[in-house]
Design a protein around this motif. Structure first.
Motif, PDB file in Angstrom:
ATOM      1  N   LEU A   2     -38.845  10.804  22.646  1.00  0.00           N
ATOM      2  CA  LEU A   2     -39.997   9.916  22.518  1.00  0.00           C
ATOM      3  C   LEU A   2     -39.884   8.747  23.479  1.00  0.00           C
ATOM      4  O   LEU A   2     -40.885   8.241  23.996  1.00  0.00           O
ATOM      5  CB  LEU A   2     -40.113   9.410  21.080  1.00  0.00           C
ATOM      6  CG  LEU A   2     -40.520  10.440  20.023  1.00  0.00           C
ATOM      7  CD1 LEU A   2     -40.499   9.816  18.644  1.00  0.00           C
ATOM      8  CD2 LEU A   2     -41.885  11.022  20.329  1.00  0.00           C
ATOM      9  N   TYR A   3     -38.647   8.305  23.720  1.00  0.00           N
ATOM     10  CA  TYR A   3     -38.408   7.211  24.662  1.00  0.00           C
ATOM     11  C   TYR A   3     -38.919   7.579  26.053  1.00  0.00           C
ATOM     12  O   TYR A   3     -39.615   6.810  26.711  1.00  0.00           O
ATOM     13  CB  TYR A   3     -36.912   6.908  24.672  1.00  0.00           C
ATOM     14  CG  TYR A   3     -36.419   6.090  25.827  1.00  0.00           C
ATOM     15  CD1 TYR A   3     -36.752   4.739  25.945  1.00  0.00           C
ATOM     16  CD2 TYR A   3     -35.595   6.647  26.797  1.00  0.00           C
ATOM     17  CE1 TYR A   3     -36.279   3.983  27.000  1.00  0.00           C
ATOM     18  CE2 TYR A   3     -35.121   5.901  27.849  1.00  0.00           C
ATOM     19  CZ  TYR A   3     -35.465   4.567  27.952  1.00  0.00           C
ATOM     20  OH  TYR A   3     -35.000   3.826  28.995  1.00  0.00           O
ATOM     21  N   LEU A   4     -38.613   8.784  26.517  1.00  0.00           N
ATOM     22  CA  LEU A   4     -39.076   9.220  27.832  1.00  0.00           C
ATOM     23  C   LEU A   4     -40.574   9.461  27.855  1.00  0.00           C
ATOM     24  O   LEU A   4     -41.235   9.243  28.863  1.00  0.00           O
ATOM     25  CB  LEU A   4     -38.345  10.503  28.256  1.00  0.00           C
ATOM     26  CG  LEU A   4     -36.948  10.344  28.852  1.00  0.00           C
ATOM     27  CD1 LEU A   4     -36.377  11.712  29.211  1.00  0.00           C
ATOM     28  CD2 LEU A   4     -36.958   9.448  30.079  1.00  0.00           C
ATOM     29  N   ALA A   5     -41.127   9.920  26.737  1.00  0.00           N
ATOM     30  CA  ALA A   5     -42.558  10.218  26.684  1.00  0.00           C
ATOM     31  C   ALA A   5     -43.420   8.966  26.531  1.00  0.00           C
ATOM     32  O   ALA A   5     -44.646   9.038  26.598  1.00  0.00           O
ATOM     33  CB  ALA A   5     -42.849  11.177  25.533  1.00  0.00           C
ATOM     34  N   GLY A   6     -42.783   7.801  26.304  1.00  0.00           N
ATOM     35  CA  GLY A   6     -43.551   6.569  26.147  1.00  0.00           C
ATOM     36  C   GLY A   6     -44.105   6.377  24.752  1.00  0.00           C
ATOM     37  O   GLY A   6     -44.999   5.567  24.531  1.00  0.00           O
ATOM     38  N   GLU A   7     -43.576   7.136  23.789  1.00  0.00           N
ATOM     39  CA  GLU A   7     -44.010   7.019  22.402  1.00  0.00           C
ATOM     40  C   GLU A   7     -42.858   6.460  21.568  1.00  0.00           C
ATOM     41  O   GLU A   7     -41.705   6.827  21.754  1.00  0.00           O
ATOM     42  CB  GLU A   7     -44.413   8.388  21.842  1.00  0.00           C
ATOM     43  CG  GLU A   7     -45.583   9.022  22.555  1.00  0.00           C
ATOM     44  CD  GLU A   7     -46.912   8.466  22.108  1.00  0.00           C
ATOM     45  OE1 GLU A   7     -46.938   7.720  21.116  1.00  0.00           O
ATOM     46  OE2 GLU A   7     -47.930   8.766  22.748  1.00  0.00           O
ATOM     47  N   GLY A   8     -43.181   5.580  20.629  1.00  0.00           N
ATOM     48  CA  GLY A   8     -42.159   5.070  19.746  1.00  0.00           C
ATOM     49  C   GLY A   8     -41.356   3.932  20.345  1.00  0.00           C
ATOM     50  O   GLY A   8     -41.763   3.302  21.318  1.00  0.00           O
ATOM     51  N   PRO A   9     -40.172   3.649  19.783  1.00  0.00           N
ATOM     52  CA  PRO A   9     -39.407   2.475  20.192  1.00  0.00           C
ATOM     53  C   PRO A   9     -38.693   2.651  21.523  1.00  0.00           C
ATOM     54  O   PRO A   9     -38.061   3.669  21.779  1.00  0.00           O
ATOM     55  CB  PRO A   9     -38.396   2.308  19.052  1.00  0.00           C
ATOM     56  CG  PRO A   9     -38.228   3.683  18.492  1.00  0.00           C
ATOM     57  CD  PRO A   9     -39.560   4.354  18.639  1.00  0.00           C
ATOM     58  N   ASP A  10     -38.785   1.658  22.366  1.00  0.00           N
ATOM     59  CA  ASP A  10     -38.059   1.567  23.621  1.00  0.00           C
ATOM     60  C   ASP A  10     -37.413   0.188  23.642  1.00  0.00           C
ATOM     61  O   ASP A  10     -38.122  -0.821  23.704  1.00  0.00           O
ATOM     62  CB  ASP A  10     -39.021   1.740  24.797  1.00  0.00           C
ATOM     63  CG  ASP A  10     -38.346   1.591  26.162  1.00  0.00           C
ATOM     64  OD1 ASP A  10     -37.186   1.129  26.204  1.00  0.00           O
ATOM     65  OD2 ASP A  10     -38.976   1.912  27.173  1.00  0.00           O
ATOM     66  N   PRO A  11     -36.084   0.089  23.567  1.00  0.00           N
ATOM     67  CA  PRO A  11     -35.436  -1.227  23.515  1.00  0.00           C
ATOM     68  C   PRO A  11     -35.810  -2.134  24.685  1.00  0.00           C
ATOM     69  O   PRO A  11     -35.822  -3.351  24.534  1.00  0.00           O
ATOM     70  CB  PRO A  11     -33.940  -0.885  23.543  1.00  0.00           C
ATOM     71  CG  PRO A  11     -33.863   0.512  23.031  1.00  0.00           C
ATOM     72  CD  PRO A  11     -35.116   1.191  23.511  1.00  0.00           C
ATOM     73  N   LEU A  12     -36.102  -1.543  25.845  1.00  0.00           N
ATOM     74  CA  LEU A  12     -36.448  -2.348  27.015  1.00  0.00           C
ATOM     75  C   LEU A  12     -37.912  -2.758  27.020  1.00  0.00           C
ATOM     76  O   LEU A  12     -38.257  -3.892  27.339  1.00  0.00           O
ATOM     77  CB  LEU A  12     -36.140  -1.568  28.302  1.00  0.00           C
ATOM     78  CG  LEU A  12     -34.682  -1.145  28.516  1.00  0.00           C
ATOM     79  CD1 LEU A  12     -34.559  -0.359  29.812  1.00  0.00           C
ATOM     80  CD2 LEU A  12     -33.760  -2.352  28.533  1.00  0.00           C
TER      81      LEU A  12
END
Length: 220
Positions: A2-12
């Motif tokens: 999900l991080y790579l797909a731009g969905e959900g939580p991304d710490p940055l």
């Protein structure tokens, strides 16, 4: 993933669920065999002002040679604005307030057979299989991953499901994790189902573990 797909939580980049401010054009050509999308977005995600003056360019191309089969590719080129207050283990060089390179790439395919009626236990559901490879770059760190997932109707509203995925958050640090899942789901009414699945996780940055999940989905 999900991080790579731009969905959900991304710490940055913060928590995002696919919404952003920007402009988009899309359409279908060649008798709907090709679908395209082009977008120019702020890049900061939902309900937040853009953290910098740079915009993100996003392009998606989908090719459907026959009914039920499609091939999809997408790219994103932009600059993120870091919102993390603490150092991120797999990307320790980006700090709060930094502008950094933020790019994404994905290539995938999906096959569905038969008529499709989501969640309707009285109508035909397809055998479906989907696979995708994703890669990203945040600053100097490259991430990549892939998955394949399938759902196979076996008897009166019951599907067998399986999934295999692998994700490496930092290819230089070997910060990777692999998961395999098997399970079943029962559609007892339109958009309503019972789910049971077992997952085995192998990780290079924490202990391996097993987990069993059961849940009920009710939608209307």
């Amino acid at each position: 993933m999900l991080y790579l797909a731009g969905e959900g939580p991304d710490p940055l980049n913060g928590v995002n669920y696919g919404r952003d401010m920007g402009l988009m054009v899309y359409g279908d050509v060649l008798n709907n065999h090709i679908h395209y999308e082009l977008a120019l977005m702020n890049g900061q995600g939902i309900n937040r002002r853009d953290g910098n003056s740079d915009k993100d360019f996003i392009a998606k191309l989908e090719y459907k040679p026959i009914d039920g089969l499609r091939f999809v590719g997408s790219v994103q080129k932009g600059r993120g604005h870091a919102v993390n207050k603490d150092s991120v283990a797999w990307n320790p060089t980006i700090h709060e307030g930094d502008d950094y390179r933020r790019d994404r790439l994905s290539i995938g395919a999906e096959l569905k057979t038969g008529a499709y009626a989501p969640g309707c236990y009285k109508e035909a559901r397809p055998v479906s299989i989907r696979a995708e490879y994703l890669a990203g770059r945040d600053g100097d760190v490259t991430s990549r991953g892939a998955y394949v997932t399938t759902a196979i109707p076996i008897y009166k509203g019951i599907d067998a499901v399986a999934n295999f995925d692998w994700y490496d958050r930092n290819v230089d640090m070997k910060y990777s994790q692999t998961q395999a899942t098997i399970g079943a789901q029962y559609w007892f009414y339109k958009k309503c189902r019972l789910q049971l699945q077992y997952t085995r996780t192998w990780s290079k940055f924490q202990k391996d573990y097993n987990w069993l999940q059961a849940q009920v989905q009710v939608a209307f």
